[in-house]
Design a protein around this motif. Structure first.
Motif, short mmCIF file in Angstrom:
data_model
loop_
_atom_site.label_atom_id
_atom_site.label_comp_id
_atom_site.label_asym_id
_atom_site.label_seq_id
_atom_site.Cartn_x
_atom_site.Cartn_y
_atom_site.Cartn_z
N VAL A 1 0.83 -1.21 0.00
CA VAL A 1 0.00 0.00 0.00
C VAL A 1 0.87 1.25 0.00
O VAL A 1 0.57 2.23 -0.70
N GLY A 2 1.96 1.23 0.76
CA GLY A 2 2.85 2.38 0.82
C GLY A 2 3.54 2.67 -0.51
O GLY A 2 3.90 3.81 -0.81
N LEU A 3 3.73 1.63 -1.33
CA LEU A 3 4.39 1.81 -2.62
C LEU A 3 3.47 2.36 -3.70
O LEU A 3 3.93 2.94 -4.69
N VAL A 4 2.16 2.17 -3.53
CA VAL A 4 1.21 2.50 -4.60
C VAL A 4 1.29 3.96 -5.05
O VAL A 4 1.47 4.22 -6.25
N PRO A 5 1.16 4.97 -4.16
CA PRO A 5 1.15 6.35 -4.66
C PRO A 5 2.46 6.77 -5.31
O PRO A 5 2.46 7.52 -6.27
N ARG B 1 -3.75 18.94 -5.06
CA ARG B 1 -2.91 19.97 -4.46
C ARG B 1 -1.43 19.60 -4.38
O ARG B 1 -0.58 20.42 -4.71
N SER B 2 -1.13 18.38 -3.96
CA SER B 2 0.28 18.02 -3.81
C SER B 2 0.44 16.50 -3.81
O SER B 2 0.18 15.85 -2.79
N ILE B 3 0.88 15.96 -4.94
CA ILE B 3 1.12 14.52 -5.02
C ILE B 3 2.25 14.09 -4.09
O ILE B 3 2.14 13.05 -3.42
N PRO B 4 3.36 14.86 -4.00
CA PRO B 4 4.41 14.48 -3.04
C PRO B 4 3.89 14.36 -1.60
O PRO B 4 4.27 13.45 -0.87
N LEU B 5 3.01 15.30 -1.21
CA LEU B 5 2.45 15.24 0.14
C LEU B 5 1.56 14.02 0.30
O LEU B 5 1.55 13.37 1.35
N LEU B 6 0.81 13.67 -0.75
CA LEU B 6 -0.01 12.46 -0.72
C LEU B 6 0.85 11.23 -0.52
O LEU B 6 0.51 10.34 0.28
N ILE B 7 1.98 11.17 -1.21
CA ILE B 7 2.90 10.04 -1.07
C ILE B 7 3.42 9.93 0.36
O ILE B 7 3.49 8.85 0.94
N VAL B 8 3.76 11.09 0.95
CA VAL B 8 4.28 11.11 2.31
C VAL B 8 3.22 10.67 3.31
O VAL B 8 3.48 9.85 4.20
N VAL B 9 1.99 11.20 3.16
CA VAL B 9 0.90 10.87 4.09
C VAL B 9 0.60 9.37 4.06
O VAL B 9 0.46 8.73 5.11
N VAL B 10 0.50 8.81 2.86
CA VAL B 10 0.23 7.38 2.75
C VAL B 10 1.38 6.57 3.33
O VAL B 10 1.17 5.58 4.03
N GLY B 11 2.62 7.00 3.06
CA GLY B 11 3.78 6.28 3.58
C GLY B 11 3.81 6.26 5.10
O GLY B 11 4.07 5.21 5.72
N VAL B 12 3.51 7.39 5.71
CA VAL B 12 3.50 7.47 7.19
C VAL B 12 2.38 6.59 7.75
O VAL B 12 2.58 5.86 8.74
N SER B 13 1.20 6.66 7.14
CA SER B 13 0.08 5.86 7.64
C SER B 13 0.38 4.37 7.55
O SER B 13 0.00 3.59 8.44
N GLN B 14 1.11 3.95 6.52
CA GLN B 14 1.41 2.53 6.37
C GLN B 14 2.55 2.09 7.28
O GLN B 14 2.62 0.92 7.66
N ALA B 15 3.42 3.01 7.63
CA ALA B 15 4.44 2.70 8.64
C ALA B 15 3.77 2.42 9.98
O ALA B 15 4.12 1.47 10.69
N VAL B 16 2.78 3.26 10.32
CA VAL B 16 2.01 3.04 11.55
C VAL B 16 1.24 1.72 11.47
O VAL B 16 1.21 0.94 12.43
N ALA B 17 0.64 1.47 10.31
CA ALA B 17 -0.12 0.22 10.13
C ALA B 17 0.78 -1.00 10.28
O ALA B 17 0.38 -2.00 10.88
#
Length: 307
Positions: free
Chosen positions: A199-203, A273-289
């Protein structure tokens, strides 16, 4: 109107999904729940693979969207006939087999207020930990609708090719479900830690500026979704009392749905608004997951043994 129809379709799935998952968990006891959920998802995705292609073909031949979608009545009718035949052959699904390692709930608990039971009262804490971990992966997995916006708006993919790409993703999902279902029955639930990684790799891949990389991202999305909508449900049957199985699947789906709603809103908002920010948000959420999933899985084995 499109939004209303999508909500109605999701509502229908919400009504049938808990009972379907409970029946499947019972029926797959002897062959392995990982295999059972995997085969079910694979068959489901074969239909999802063929459906868009047939619709696209009918539309191409007739130049009519209405006729393209109208043909879907045929498999719907066939499905209802099969369901009625099975209902006659198995009048009491509760007798299919053992449903869980955990024992049935105590009679006094079963007699408690309905709303407490509906909200999961009496279910083990490890179940809720697992549900939240799985829901975080659901929240982080952007929908194909969001992916298709990027493909068509930013990469020049024509609308006609979107159902073809989706059909290919459905085929990948089928393979992922079969593969992880097989692995689940052999190595146990630890195979599920691959989900937040995917999931973290997708965006990072799917929202790339190159079409080839984006298509690889769609493939990774399909892998993650194939596991998330099949094998990840197999463990639920081992964590809850046998007479609470359908209700537990309902609560599991409700938690996933709530997280998916938030995740979908965030993904759509950030995509504009910001694809890089989307990538970061998803990455952080999946690290927590991933952390929560590992911690939860360490508690799973003692919970099963105790049951």
């Amino acid at each position: 109107m499109a939004a209303v129809l999508i909500l109605l379709e999701r509502g229908g799935k919400a009504l049938r999904s808990p009972s379907k998952s409970a029946l499947l968990a019972r029926a797959a006891t002897k062959v392995g729940r990982g295999k059972g959920f995997g085969v079910h998802k694979a068959l489901d995705q074969l239909g999802a693979f063929a459906g868009p292609l047939v619709v696209a073909g009918v539309v191409a031949l007739t130049a009519s969207l209405w006729l393209g979608f109208a043909w879907l009545v045929v498999p719907g009718v066939i499905a209802m006939v099969i369901l009625l035949v099975i209902r006659r052959g198995v009048p009491d699904p509760g007798n299919i087999g053992a449903t869980s390692v955990a024992p049935p709930a105590a009679p006094r608990e079963a007699a408690s207020s309905w709303w407490r039971i509906a909200l999961g009262g009496g279910l083990p804490g490890v179940f809720f930990g697992y549900a939240v971990a799985a829901a975080l992966t659901t929240a982080g997995l952007v929908t194909f609708a969001v992916l298709s916006v990027h493909l068509t708006r930013d990469l020049g993919v024509t609308v006609a090719w979107v159902p073809v790409i989706y059909a290919g993703a459905m085929l990948v999902e089928a393979v992922a479900a079969l593969g992880t279902g097989w692995a689940y029955d052999r190595v146990g639930p630890k195979v599920l830690v691959v989900v937040p990684v995917l999931v973290g790799l997708v965006p990072a891949l799917a929202f790339a500026g190159l079409l080839a990389v984006a298509l690889v991202g769609v493939g990774v999305w399909a892998l993650a979704y194939g596991i998330q909508d099949s094998t990840i449900k197999a463990l639920v049957a081992q964590l809850v009392p046998s007479d609470r199985l359908a209700g537990a699947y309902g609560i599991f789906a409700a938690i996933q749905g709530a997280f998916a709603m938030v995740g979908g809103f965030v993904a759509g908002y950030l995509l504009d608004r910001s694809i890089p920010l989307l990538i970061v948000v998803v990455g952080v959420s999946q690290a927590v997951a991933l952390v929560l999933l590992v911690v939860t899985l360490r508690r799973v084995r003692p919970a099963i043994v105790a049951g």
